[in-house]
Design a protein around this motif. Structure first.
Motif, PDB file in Angstrom:
ATOM      1  N   PRO A 196      36.078   7.599 -24.577  1.00 53.28           N
ATOM      2  CA  PRO A 196      35.908   8.752 -25.479  1.00 53.28           C
ATOM      3  C   PRO A 196      35.183   8.399 -26.764  1.00 53.28           C
ATOM      4  O   PRO A 196      34.384   9.198 -27.262  1.00 53.28           O
ATOM      5  N   VAL A 197      35.410   7.195 -27.303  1.00 54.14           N
ATOM      6  CA  VAL A 197      34.721   6.786 -28.534  1.00 54.14           C
ATOM      7  C   VAL A 197      33.224   6.644 -28.274  1.00 54.14           C
ATOM      8  O   VAL A 197      32.389   7.048 -29.094  1.00 54.14           O
ATOM      9  N   ILE A 198      32.859   6.078 -27.121  1.00 52.73           N
ATOM     10  CA  ILE A 198      31.447   5.949 -26.764  1.00 52.73           C
ATOM     11  C   ILE A 198      30.798   7.323 -26.629  1.00 52.73           C
ATOM     12  O   ILE A 198      29.689   7.562 -27.121  1.00 52.73           O
ATOM     13  N   LEU A 199      31.481   8.240 -25.958  1.00 52.13           N
ATOM     14  CA  LEU A 199      30.932   9.587 -25.785  1.00 52.13           C
ATOM     15  C   LEU A 199      30.692  10.259 -27.132  1.00 52.13           C
ATOM     16  O   LEU A 199      29.668  10.915 -27.341  1.00 52.13           O
ATOM     17  N   ALA A 200      31.639  10.085 -28.042  1.00 52.95           N
ATOM     18  CA  ALA A 200      31.492  10.697 -29.369  1.00 52.95           C
ATOM     19  C   ALA A 200      30.328  10.075 -30.124  1.00 52.95           C
ATOM     20  O   ALA A 200      29.545  10.771 -30.781  1.00 52.95           O
ATOM     21  N   ALA A 201      30.197   8.738 -30.051  1.00 52.14           N
ATOM     22  CA  ALA A 201      29.109   8.053 -30.753  1.00 52.14           C
ATOM     23  C   ALA A 201      27.749   8.476 -30.209  1.00 52.14           C
ATOM     24  O   ALA A 201      26.803   8.700 -30.977  1.00 52.14           O
ATOM     25  N   VAL A 206      22.715  11.469 -30.827  1.00 53.54           N
ATOM     26  CA  VAL A 206      21.763  12.433 -30.263  1.00 53.54           C
ATOM     27  C   VAL A 206      21.515  13.584 -31.233  1.00 53.54           C
ATOM     28  O   VAL A 206      20.367  13.980 -31.478  1.00 53.54           O
ATOM     29  N   VAL A 207      22.593  14.133 -31.794  1.00 54.15           N
ATOM     30  CA  VAL A 207      22.444  15.247 -32.729  1.00 54.15           C
ATOM     31  C   VAL A 207      21.659  14.801 -33.963  1.00 54.15           C
ATOM     32  O   VAL A 207      20.807  15.530 -34.479  1.00 54.15           O
ATOM     33  N   CYS A 208      21.934  13.571 -34.432  1.00 51.48           N
ATOM     34  CA  CYS A 208      21.202  13.041 -35.588  1.00 51.48           C
ATOM     35  C   CYS A 208      19.711  12.899 -35.274  1.00 51.48           C
ATOM     36  O   CYS A 208      18.862  13.251 -36.093  1.00 51.48           O
ATOM     37  N   ARG A 209      19.377  12.391 -34.089  1.00 49.52           N
ATOM     38  CA  ARG A 209      17.969  12.205 -33.726  1.00 49.52           C
ATOM     39  C   ARG A 209      17.259  13.541 -33.562  1.00 49.52           C
ATOM     40  O   ARG A 209      16.079  13.669 -33.884  1.00 49.52           O
ATOM     41  N   LEU A 210      17.971  14.525 -33.050  1.00 52.45           N
ATOM     42  CA  LEU A 210      17.368  15.856 -32.931  1.00 52.45           C
ATOM     43  C   LEU A 210      17.054  16.444 -34.304  1.00 52.45           C
ATOM     44  O   LEU A 210      16.112  17.229 -34.457  1.00 52.45           O
ATOM     45  N   THR A 211      17.837  16.045 -35.301  1.00 54.76           N
ATOM     46  CA  THR A 211      17.668  16.603 -36.652  1.00 54.76           C
ATOM     47  C   THR A 211      16.680  15.813 -37.493  1.00 54.76           C
ATOM     48  O   THR A 211      15.800  16.381 -38.142  1.00 54.76           O
TER      49      THR A 211
END
Length: 577
Positions: A196-201, A206-211
């Protein structure tokens, strides 16, 4: 529907069912980081005549003097009238809540963290946004878990997931985010927590790179070691960084105790005065200071300036955090390490130019060695170094520097990690031994015995026989609807079989021969660690696990004994052998 979802997570062991929540936590955490970063960036661009981020040198001298003071006064007003618990923020707050409150973070503290950090960085205090970002990410996981009323072991994993996503989104380094959450926040490694920690990271990155695009927060850090003959010098660099990290921790402790009797809302002003005085002379020390690392990589900064910035950045960052500015030291710590590494790289190029690598190479090594020594996070520092440079060859020299910097601060000076040191300095009992770690991973819902019945103290023989037909293992005996003791159902069966009685004959369950155990109530959300503490604190032999489903309506879900807790501790222990 919501109640069914809650019970789905409460009962049973952790597994696939947390993965979706980890992704949601990563999304919430990354959005909080993006909002914090945009707030700071737009605030600075609106404030500075140049319209650029962190361009404090474009301000006139009088603004450099008064701006941090104004910011610290606003922060003091934000926290005025609050008690110590309400003022707590940052990574320290997250670790403290994990240690004492099983990771349940108040949303009000997270809001104050966001506002206070934005004010502090915009107005030029020498602090970072990574620690506050971890607080916001951890709070995202905690609030999600609390809204679903998940058990505390699930809360802890989502707190770690939010922390990992925050680091991944801040630096665009998902692997370092995962390791950071395990080393610094959870202070343990466990396979059930990793997925779960890996999935969250990954979600956060991904969201940061999209932004913001694919670049990391530090650009142009491509480095290469020129010769293996540099390794002894890199060991020397690690030793120097270890001494700097020790100085950083000791100065933070000094400033934390300075003017400690003064009102808490007033103490940030002292940091503002220091920042104004020194920022007026050296504007580069104001704010997060990431531009300094960019100047090092572009060879646009003089060695004398680096020495001055290193000294002031180290002391001013400690002063800001020690005097109560609600922001972090992770970023400034890395800037100090980069300055020290660059200075040593410059000296190396003067002495042995044919063997020495670039100043940028030594800056990266110093940056990550400082992070490792201060936070006691060697693997997170290594992964950050790898992801920031994209060069696996830097791992070998980086490992050497990290090892020797850690040896100096933790083995020679015997200092704990930054946040653990502050917790113990404040007199908090920080428990993170292997047994505590194992018990925190399991909820009472996974370990409790559910084959029980609840009976009044006095019942008739017919009810006793009817109860025994269902073959319960335990009986909880109540008096005025309040559980007082519990006993094995076999004791009631023995009493009924020995004594002939009519259907309406009364049986006093407190009088028949049997082994009765005193009980105490515990919440369905708690972990086995809290259950074990409750057994010792209330001097009882068993616990009944309950939850209030509606006003004045409380349901008992199971019972828990010391033997059941010990059995669950033995299970993961035997698996690891």
């Amino acid at each position: 529907m919501l109640e069914k979802i809650r019970q789905y997570f409460i009962f049973g062991r952790l597994g696939v069912k947390l993965y979706v929540l980890a992704v949601i936590t990563g999304l919430l955490s990354s959005l909080a980081i993006i909002l914090l970063r945009l707030t700071i960036d737009f605030g600075q661009m609106a404030l500075f005549p140049s319209g650029e981020v962190e361009s404090y040198d474009s301000l006139p001298w009088y603004w450099l003097l008064v701006l941090p003071i104004i910011g610290s006064l606003l922060i003091g007003l934000l926290f005025r009238g609050l008690d110590a618990e309400q003022r707590n923020t940052g990574i320290l707050h997250v670790i403290e809540r994990l240690s004492s409150y099983e990771g349940r973070l108040p949303w009000q503290n997270a809001v104050r963290q966001f506002i206070g950090t934005s004010i502090a960085i915009i107005t030029g205090h020498s602090v970072g946004r990574e620690g506050p970002g971890v607080h916001l990410g951890a709070a995202s996981g905690s609030i999600l878990a609390s809204g679903l009323e998940l058990p505390n072991n699930s809360v802890r994993i989502l707190v770690a997931s939010g922390s990992a996503a925050a680091i991944a989104a801040s630096f665009n380094t998902p692997i370092a985010g995962v390791i950071f959450a395990m080393e610094v926040i959870m202070m343990e490694y466990h396979i059930a927590s990793f997925i779960p920690v890996i999935l969250a990271a990954v979600t956060g990155a991904v969201v940061c790179r999209l932004t913001f695009g694919d670049d990391t927060v530090f650009v142009n850090l491509a480095t290469q070691m020129q010769s293996l003959w540099e390794l002894p010098y890199i060991i020397f660099l690690g030793i120097i960084i270890g001494f700097l990290a020790t100085l950083s921790l000791k100065s933070l402790k000094l400033f934390s105790g300075t003017f400690s009797k003064h009102p808490a809302w007033l103490r940030p002003t002292y940091a503002g005065i220091l920042m104004g005085i020194f920022g007026m002379a050296v504007p580069e020390v104001m704010g997060m200071g990431y531009g300094i690392i960019g100047s090092i990589s572009a060879n646009e900064i003089a060695i004398g300036s680096l020495v001055i910035i290193l000294i002031l950045k180290l002391l001013l960052s400690s002063a800001c955090v020690g005097f109560g500015i609600p922001a972090g030291m992770v970023g400034p710590t890395m800037v100090v390490g980069a300055c020290a590494g660059a200075i040593l790289g410059y000296i190396g190029n003067l002495v042995l130019p044919e063997y020495a690598s670039s100043m940028t190479f030594y800056a990266v090594i110093g940056m990550c060695a400082m992070m490792s020594a201060t936070l006691k996070a060697p693997l997170a520092a290594l992964m950050a170094m790898l992801e920031l440079t994209g060069n696996p060859e830097i791992i070998l020299p980086g490992m050497l520097a990290i090892v020797f910097s850690s040896l100096i601060i933790h083995d020679y000076f015997k200092l704990d990690a930054l946040f653990v040191s502050i917790l113990r300095y404040r007199g908090l009992d920080f428990q993170n031994d292997p047994i505590s770690q194992a018990l925190r991973k399991v909820s009472v819902g996974a370990a409790m015995q559910r084959n029980f019945v609840t009976l009044n103290q006095v019942i008739n023989a017919q009810m006793a026989m009817q109860t025994l037909k269902n073959s319960p293992e335990w009986i909880i005996i109540t008096r005025d609807r309040i559980p007082v003791v519990m006993m094995p159902a076999s004791d009631l069966a023995r009493a009924v079989s020995v004594k002939e009685m009519g259907e309406n004959s009364e049986i006093d369950l407190m009088q028949i021969p049997g082994t009765r155990r005193d009980v105490h109530k515990i919440s369905l959300h708690t972990s086995l660690f809290e259950a074990y503490q409750a057994l010792n604190e209330h001097h009882v032999e068993a616990l009944y696990v309950s939850r209030q489903n509606a006003p004045m309506i409380e349901r008992i879900y199971g019972i828990l004994t010391r033997e059941m807790i010990e059995a669950h501790y033995q299970l993961p222990k035997s698996v690891t052998k």
